[in-house]
Structure formats: structure tokens, C-alpha cells
Write a protein that holds these residues in place. Structure first.
Motif, mmCIF file in Angstrom:
data_model
loop_
_atom_site.group_PDB
_atom_site.id
_atom_site.type_symbol
_atom_site.label_atom_id
_atom_site.label_comp_id
_atom_site.label_asym_id
_atom_site.label_seq_id
_atom_site.Cartn_x
_atom_site.Cartn_y
_atom_site.Cartn_z
ATOM 1 N N TRP A 1 0.658 -1.237 0.042
ATOM 2 C CA TRP A 1 0.044 0.058 0.028
ATOM 3 C C TRP A 1 0.792 1.382 -0.230
ATOM 4 O O TRP A 1 0.405 2.409 -0.427
ATOM 5 N N ARG A 2 2.084 1.069 0.536
ATOM 6 C CA ARG A 2 2.847 2.367 0.524
ATOM 7 C C ARG A 2 3.024 2.874 -1.050
ATOM 8 O O ARG A 2 3.015 4.225 -1.199
ATOM 9 N N ASP A 3 3.158 2.007 -1.905
ATOM 10 C CA ASP A 3 3.542 2.434 -3.198
ATOM 11 C C ASP A 3 2.142 2.764 -3.960
ATOM 12 O O ASP A 3 2.249 3.330 -5.022
ATOM 13 N N GLU A 4 1.086 1.975 -3.794
ATOM 14 C CA GLU A 4 -0.097 1.993 -4.353
ATOM 15 C C GLU A 4 -0.766 3.224 -4.289
ATOM 16 O O GLU A 4 -0.804 3.975 -3.378
ATOM 17 N N ASP A 5 -1.227 3.975 -5.729
ATOM 18 C CA ASP A 5 -1.912 5.003 -5.631
ATOM 19 C C ASP A 5 -1.043 6.350 -5.142
ATOM 20 O O ASP A 5 -1.401 7.402 -4.780
ATOM 21 N N GLY A 6 0.291 6.162 -5.390
ATOM 22 C CA GLY A 6 1.234 7.087 -5.411
ATOM 23 C C GLY A 6 2.151 6.910 -4.121
ATOM 24 O O GLY A 6 1.609 6.820 -3.035
ATOM 25 N N ASP A 7 3.225 6.689 -4.173
ATOM 26 C CA ASP A 7 4.252 6.733 -2.911
ATOM 27 C C ASP A 7 4.451 7.994 -2.368
ATOM 28 O O ASP A 7 3.936 9.098 -2.942
ATOM 29 N N GLU A 8 5.386 8.122 -1.190
ATOM 30 C CA GLU A 8 5.542 9.384 -0.707
ATOM 31 C C GLU A 8 6.341 10.461 -1.212
ATOM 32 O O GLU A 8 5.858 11.480 -1.000
ATOM 33 N N THR A 9 6.904 9.967 -2.227
ATOM 34 C CA THR A 9 7.630 10.721 -3.093
ATOM 35 C C THR A 9 6.667 11.725 -3.979
ATOM 36 O O THR A 9 6.853 12.975 -4.070
ATOM 37 N N ALA A 10 5.818 11.013 -4.738
ATOM 38 C CA ALA A 10 4.811 11.464 -5.625
ATOM 39 C C ALA A 10 3.884 12.314 -4.840
ATOM 40 O O ALA A 10 3.638 13.475 -5.255
ATOM 41 N N TRP A 11 3.277 12.073 -3.612
ATOM 42 C CA TRP A 11 2.581 12.969 -2.911
ATOM 43 C C TRP A 11 3.273 13.930 -2.118
ATOM 44 O O TRP A 11 2.733 14.937 -2.047
ATOM 45 N N ALA A 12 4.498 13.877 -1.892
ATOM 46 C CA ALA A 12 5.253 14.992 -1.421
ATOM 47 C C ALA A 12 5.314 16.042 -2.378
ATOM 48 O O ALA A 12 5.123 17.297 -2.171
ATOM 49 N N THR A 13 5.593 15.639 -3.536
ATOM 50 C CA THR A 13 5.763 16.731 -4.773
ATOM 51 C C THR A 13 4.471 17.278 -4.862
ATOM 52 O O THR A 13 4.440 18.551 -5.076
ATOM 53 N N ARG A 14 3.145 16.667 -4.772
ATOM 54 C CA ARG A 14 1.877 17.183 -5.141
ATOM 55 C C ARG A 14 1.743 18.210 -3.977
ATOM 56 O O ARG A 14 1.103 19.128 -4.033
ATOM 57 N N LEU A 15 2.141 17.707 -2.817
ATOM 58 C CA LEU A 15 1.830 18.431 -1.455
ATOM 59 C C LEU A 15 2.424 19.929 -1.706
ATOM 60 O O LEU A 15 2.057 20.888 -1.158
ATOM 61 N N SER A 16 3.694 19.828 -2.299
ATOM 62 C CA SER A 16 4.517 21.057 -2.190
ATOM 63 C C SER A 16 3.967 22.085 -3.308
ATOM 64 O O SER A 16 4.023 23.313 -3.138
ATOM 65 N N ARG A 17 3.341 21.410 -4.238
ATOM 66 C CA ARG A 17 2.523 22.305 -5.177
ATOM 67 C C ARG A 17 1.222 23.085 -4.495
ATOM 68 O O ARG A 17 0.692 23.780 -5.464
ATOM 69 N N THR A 18 0.807 22.599 -3.668
ATOM 70 C CA THR A 18 -0.461 23.400 -3.228
ATOM 71 C C THR A 18 -0.249 24.374 -2.004
ATOM 72 O O THR A 18 -1.371 25.005 -1.799
ATOM 73 N N VAL A 19 1.182 24.661 -1.706
ATOM 74 C CA VAL A 19 1.254 25.695 -0.600
ATOM 75 C C VAL A 19 2.079 26.645 -1.194
ATOM 76 O O VAL A 19 2.985 26.389 -2.376
ATOM 77 N N THR A 20 2.054 27.721 -0.707
ATOM 78 C CA THR A 20 2.978 29.047 -1.187
ATOM 79 C C THR A 20 3.264 29.660 0.157
ATOM 80 O O THR A 20 2.993 29.262 1.449
ATOM 81 N N ALA A 21 4.373 30.618 0.152
ATOM 82 C CA ALA A 21 4.678 31.346 1.304
ATOM 83 C C ALA A 21 3.448 32.072 1.709
ATOM 84 O O ALA A 21 3.586 32.218 3.327
ATOM 85 N N ASP A 22 2.597 32.619 1.208
ATOM 86 C CA ASP A 22 1.321 33.252 1.570
ATOM 87 C C ASP A 22 0.388 32.363 2.318
ATOM 88 O O ASP A 22 -0.169 32.636 3.360
ATOM 89 N N ASN A 23 0.289 30.989 1.941
ATOM 90 C CA ASN A 23 -0.741 29.984 2.457
ATOM 91 C C ASN A 23 -0.084 28.931 3.375
ATOM 92 O O ASN A 23 -0.944 28.099 3.874
ATOM 93 N N LEU A 24 1.067 28.933 3.538
ATOM 94 C CA LEU A 24 1.490 27.784 4.050
ATOM 95 C C LEU A 24 1.237 27.572 5.716
ATOM 96 O O LEU A 24 0.768 26.669 6.238
ATOM 97 N N TRP A 25 1.268 29.008 6.311
ATOM 98 C CA TRP A 25 1.213 28.690 7.960
ATOM 99 C C TRP A 25 -0.304 28.395 8.177
ATOM 100 O O TRP A 25 -0.818 27.580 8.931
ATOM 101 N N SER A 26 -1.400 28.968 7.228
ATOM 102 C CA SER A 26 -2.851 28.849 7.586
ATOM 103 C C SER A 26 -3.110 27.367 6.937
ATOM 104 O O SER A 26 -4.100 26.636 7.739
ATOM 105 N N ALA A 27 -2.472 26.887 6.264
ATOM 106 C CA ALA A 27 -2.713 25.458 5.633
ATOM 107 C C ALA A 27 -2.168 24.538 6.946
ATOM 108 O O ALA A 27 -2.874 23.524 7.249
ATOM 109 N N LEU A 28 -1.314 24.952 7.588
ATOM 110 C CA LEU A 28 -0.706 23.920 8.755
ATOM 111 C C LEU A 28 -1.546 24.180 9.966
ATOM 112 O O LEU A 28 -1.583 23.260 10.784
ATOM 113 N N THR A 29 -2.252 25.498 10.149
ATOM 114 C CA THR A 29 -2.729 25.448 11.585
ATOM 115 C C THR A 29 -4.318 25.484 11.442
ATOM 116 O O THR A 29 -4.770 25.579 12.531
#
Length: 355
Positions: free
Chosen positions: A324-352
């Protein structure tokens, strides 16, 4: 049933009721372990259930290593069919996200305007190509397929017997089958044109389902490990009394708690259908896939050699974690997608922000 067999003449030891003392007391019980967990023992939520309820039951299915497409049915296929306005078939369902299929109209329009096959008298389709590693395709009553056609994204249901099925499996011996299609006709009644965001939702649901399964399997790894270190003695005292063992158990519990929290935090954003769902699901699958290896490592280390044998239920969980670790995207693939969802302006609000 997920059965590992060496000699069919010897008794089967249930992975749901494993008893080390009883097992070794029977000299003939040396060959077979059967996971007797029935998919019906996990109650399926009703059609109005929210994502949080669905995740709770999928997590339980992962904890019990249910050998059936429970997560695929409850959290992916059924919600997508409802969103597309198609009837939901009875029985187990699965899904395939397949942009590489070749799709054209079965009844092309007589107009010559546009590219060939881009217009039709109706939405009856001819589909060719291969759906690869479809979870539990051989046992599903229908496969929910999301693909791109010349006229835009479509969702349709496919009966597995319409395709040539090539059996496959992951490391845990769960069915992962290829379905080969050659001009398979899909009636218009089983086809819906969909917005592109529904394909993204399908990817998010599939990833979150896999993360919830990892969370459940991790919880069971904790239960088995704590029971083992409490019962097993060394140098006159239980393993759980040794400081090094306590530290590893604490790490194990921490990793599982991280996954469970990340999965739970993704429920509300996915229900709301907001942009925050991309961040929450990407975080959940990244954490789940990253933690899967550590959960399996610690559980096996504290079990010792017995944990790697097919005679112990731990392998039913850890082989699933690795798969299951690799299926439907492993941690590298989803970490890349995660990085694309945040910017300097919205990172703190996304985390909190509260989920």
C-alpha cells in the motif's frame, strides 16, 4: 480468502485467532495460515455516511487485513458513481484511473466537423487499451473507469467479464489484475461526461483510502507487538521491561498516531470539496507511505524471527503495508503534489487551520 499453503493436508491456523502455545503443541500444524476474516464482519456504512465514517470503517478493514475490495467500494467507487449520477451496482466494486485508453464513439456523427470520433449520435463508446493492476478486478461486479476521451473526461462502468483478465497480485497476494480491452462497447446508459475535477477527486479518494488502510494495519501491528513483548520473556523478565524495547514501541505508536491523525484531518476537506482537500490528502498519503516502512521495521524487529514467517499473522499486515505504501502514489509522488499546494502566503494557514 488470503491463504498461504505449503501442504494442504495439515490443519489451517487462523490468523484472526493465532495462539503460539496451541500452534507449537500440535506437531502437524506447521504449514498453513489462513486469514479467515470475512469482509462482511466489517459493517458497511450507509449511502449517506460522511467521509469520516467511511474512513473509520476502511481503517478497521486495514486492521483486520480484510481480503476484499472494501476500501475501493466504500470510499472510491460508490461516491464517484453518485457524483456522476450513475446507478450504484450491488456487490464489491473497484476503480481504474486510465488516461492511456483509446476511446471513440461507437456511433460516429455524420458531420465531418471536428476530429474523427470527437462527435457521436450518442455517448455509446468503443474502448481499447489496458487497465493495469486494477485492485480486486477478478472479484468485482463492476469497475468504475475514469479516462479521457476526444470530447473530454468520462466516467463509465465496466463489467470485468467484458475484458480479458490477466491475474496479478501485490506483495500481500491481494489481487491486482490487468484488464485488456479491444473495442469493448460501453452503452451510453453507463457513460457520463464529467468535469476534470472529478478525476482529481478520484485520485484523492484512492490515495486517502490507501492511507486509511495503512493506518488500520499499523494499529494492528501495535497490538501484536505490545502483546508479543509483554508475553515473551528474556533474562527473567518480559521484553517490554527493557528500555530499548520501550523506546522502539514508543516510536511505533508515534508513527501510527501520525498516520491516523493525518487521515482523520483529511475527512472534512474532502467532504467540503475545497482546495484544502488537495493539501490534506497529499499530507495524509505522504505521511502514511513514509510511516509504513518504519512501522513494519519496528514491528518485525521487536517480534524477532517469528514475525517474518507465514505462521504468524504479522506478515499479513506488513506485506500489505509495503504494498500500500507504493499504490496510488508513494511518498515521493505525494510530497511533490503537497509542495505544489502551498505558497509562502498560505503555508501557515494550511498547517494551522482546523480540519
Amino acid at each position: 480468502m488470503n491463504t498461504h499453503t505449503i501442504d494442504n493436508d495439515t490443519p489451517a491456523i487462523s490468523a484472526d485467532d493465532y495462539d503460539t502455545t496451541a500452534f507449537f503443541a500440535d506437531p502437524d500444524a506447521i504449514a498453513t495460515v489462513t486469514n479467515t476474516t470475512d469482509s462482511h464482519t466489517v459493517p458497511a456504512p450507509g449511502p449517506e455516511a460522511g467521509t469520516a465514517d467511511l474512513l473509520a470503517t476502511v481503517r478497521e478493514a486495514g486492521r483486520r487485513a480484510v481480503p476484499a475490495p472494501f476500501a475501493e467500494t466504500a470510499l472510491v467507487a460508490r461516491p464517484l458513481l453518485r457524483r456522476a449520477g450513475l446507478p450504484v451496482p450491488e456487490g464489491p466494486l473497484t476503480y481504474a484511473i486510465a488516461p492511456e485508453l483509446t476511446i471513440r464513439h461507437a456511433h460516429p456523427a455524420s458531420s465531418a466537423v471536428g476530429s474523427a470520433g470527437s462527435a457521436g449520435e450518442d455517448d455509446t463508446l468503443l474502448v481499447s487499451g489496458t487497465l493495469r493492476r486494477v485492485p480486486w478486478a477478478r472479484t468485482a461486479t463492476a469497475v468504475v473507469v475514469l479516462a479521457g476521451a476526444p470530447f473530454g473526461p468520462v466516467l463509465f462502468t465496466l463489467a470485468p467479464d467484458q475484458a480479458v483478465l490477466a491475474r496479478g497480485a501485490n506483495l500481500a497476494e491481494e489481487a491486482r489484475d490487468d484488464l485488456h480491452l479491444a473495442d469493448v462497447e460501453i452503452p451510453a446508459a453507463r457513460v457520463r461526461r464529467i468535469p476534470r475535477r472529478l478525476i482529481e477527486e478520484a485520485e484523492l479518494r484512492a490515495a486517502l483510502a490507501r492511507a486509511a488502510l495503512i493506518a488500520g494495519a499499523g494499529e494492528r501491528c501495535v497490538e501484536l507487538t505490545v502483546a508479543h513483548t509483554t508475553a515473551r520473556t528474556q533474562f527473567g523478565r518480559p521484553l517490554s521491561r527493557f528500555q530499548a524495547v520501550k523506546q522502539e514501541e514508543a516510536k511505533l505508536i508515534e508513527e501510527v498516531a501520525l498516520v491516523r491523525a493525518a487521515v482523520q484531518a483529511a475527512a472534512a476537506p474532502l467532504d467540503a470539496g475545497t482546495v484544502a482537500a488537495r493539501f490534506a490528502v497529499a499530507a495524509a498519503k505522504t505521511q502514511a507511505s513514509a510511516s509504513a516502512a518504519e512501522i513494519a521495521r519496528i514491528a518485525h524487529q521487536l517480534h524477532g524471527a517469528v514475525g517474518i514467517t507465514t505462521l504468524h499473522p504479522l506478515h499479513l499486515l506488513t506485506t500489505r503495508l509495503w504494498s500500500w505504501r507504493d499504490e496510488d502514489g508513494d511518498e515521493t509522488a505525494w510530497a511533490t503534489r503537497l509542495s505544489r499546494t502551498v505558497t509562502a502566503d498560505n503555508l501557515w494557514s494550511a498547517l494551522t487551520a482546523a480540519p
